[in-house]
Design a protein around this motif. Structure first.
Motif, PDB file in Angstrom:
ATOM      1  N   LEU A 134       0.751  -1.094   0.088  1.00  0.00           N
ATOM      2  CA  LEU A 134       0.036  -0.080   0.102  1.00  0.00           C
ATOM      3  C   LEU A 134       0.781   1.445   0.259  1.00  0.00           C
ATOM      4  CD1 LEU A 134      -2.881  -0.971   2.421  1.00  0.00           C
ATOM      5  CD2 LEU A 134      -3.052  -0.698  -0.033  1.00  0.00           C
ATOM      6  N   GLN A 135       1.957   1.229   0.915  1.00  0.00           N
ATOM      7  CA  GLN A 135       2.883   2.399   0.792  1.00  0.00           C
ATOM      8  C   GLN A 135       3.539   2.488  -0.412  1.00  0.00           C
ATOM      9  OE1 GLN A 135       5.915   2.039   3.818  1.00  0.00           O
ATOM     10  NE2 GLN A 135       6.324   4.334   3.674  1.00  0.00           N
ATOM     11  N   GLN A 136       3.870   1.674  -1.088  1.00  0.00           N
ATOM     12  CA  GLN A 136       4.557   1.518  -2.351  1.00  0.00           C
ATOM     13  C   GLN A 136       3.657   2.174  -3.488  1.00  0.00           C
ATOM     14  OE1 GLN A 136       6.037  -2.186  -3.744  1.00  0.00           O
ATOM     15  NE2 GLN A 136       7.240  -1.161  -5.317  1.00  0.00           N
ATOM     16  N   ALA A 137       2.620   1.747  -3.470  1.00  0.00           N
ATOM     17  CA  ALA A 137       1.554   1.999  -4.432  1.00  0.00           C
ATOM     18  C   ALA A 137       1.109   3.566  -4.548  1.00  0.00           C
ATOM     19  CB  ALA A 137       0.129   1.343  -4.192  1.00  0.00           C
ATOM     20  N   GLY A 138       1.028   4.148  -3.232  1.00  0.00           N
ATOM     21  CA  GLY A 138       0.849   5.687  -3.283  1.00  0.00           C
ATOM     22  C   GLY A 138       1.881   6.178  -3.954  1.00  0.00           C
ATOM     23  N   SER A 139       3.187   5.888  -3.588  1.00  0.00           N
ATOM     24  CA  SER A 139       4.370   6.778  -3.918  1.00  0.00           C
ATOM     25  C   SER A 139       4.622   6.497  -5.732  1.00  0.00           C
ATOM     26  CB  SER A 139       5.414   6.167  -3.447  1.00  0.00           C
ATOM     27  OG  SER A 139       5.985   4.977  -3.532  1.00  0.00           O
ATOM     28  N   LEU A 140       4.143   5.477  -6.177  1.00  0.00           N
ATOM     29  CA  LEU A 140       4.222   5.176  -7.638  1.00  0.00           C
ATOM     30  C   LEU A 140       3.304   6.118  -8.487  1.00  0.00           C
ATOM     31  CD1 LEU A 140       4.297   1.699  -7.832  1.00  0.00           C
ATOM     32  CD2 LEU A 140       6.095   2.984  -7.737  1.00  0.00           C
TER      33      LEU A 140
END
Length: 130
Positions: free
Chosen positions: A79-85
Motif C-alpha cells: 500500500l505504501q509503495q502504491a501511493g508513491s508510484l
C-alpha cells in the motif's frame, strides 16, 4: 494463476504464491488428540514425548501467528509503495511498454500499475520506475 498475473494475462510474469506444506494448526491438534485416544492403556505415552508434542504444538501455533503478522506487514508495504508510484514513469523489463502511472492496483501478492496509455504492468523485478 494469481491476481497479479491475471492483470497481465501472463503466468510467467511473477512466481506463483507459496504452496501449503506440512501440517496446519487444526490438523496437528486432531493428530495429537487421536494419538492420545488410541494409545495402548498398558503402555501409555511417555511423559517426555507428551511434553515434546505439546512444545511442537506451541511452535506450530506461534509460526502461524508470525506468518499472519508478516503478511500484514507485506500488505502495508504494498500500500505504501502504491501511493508513491502514481505520477511516475514506468518502463517494462523488456522496454516495450512505457508510460506515466495513473492508477495502482494492490493485490495480496503484489501490485499492478495502470499507465496513461491503458497498459497494465505488474510492478516486479526488472521494471524501471523514474
Amino acid at each position: 494463476m494469481d491476481a497479479v498475473n491475471s492483470v497481465t494475462g501472463n503466468a510467467a510474469a511473477a512466481p506463483a504464491g507459496p504452496k501449503k506444506v506440512g501440517v496446519d494448526y487444526d490438523s496437528f491438534l486432531k493428530l495429537l488428540v487421536a494419538e492420545l485416544k488410541n494409545q495402548d492403556p498398558t503402555e501409555p505415552m511417555d511423559a517426555t514425548q507428551y511434553v515434546s508434542q505439546l512444545a511442537t504444538f506451541s511452535n506450530v501455533e506461534q509460526s502461524i501467528k508470525t506468518n499472519d503478522k508478516l503478511d500484514e506487514i507485506l500488505r502495508a508495504g504494498f500500500l505504501q509503495q502504491a501511493g508513491s508510484l502514481i505520477g511516475r514513469t514506468l518502463t517494462s523489463p523488456d522496454g516495450a511498454i512505457t508510460g506515466k502511472i495513473e492508477e495502482v492496483r494492490v493485490f495480496d501478492d503484489g501490485i499492478a500499475a495502470i499507465l496513461d496509455n491503458g497498459e497494465q504492468v505488474v510492478v516486479g523485478g526488472g521494471v524501471t520506475i523514474s
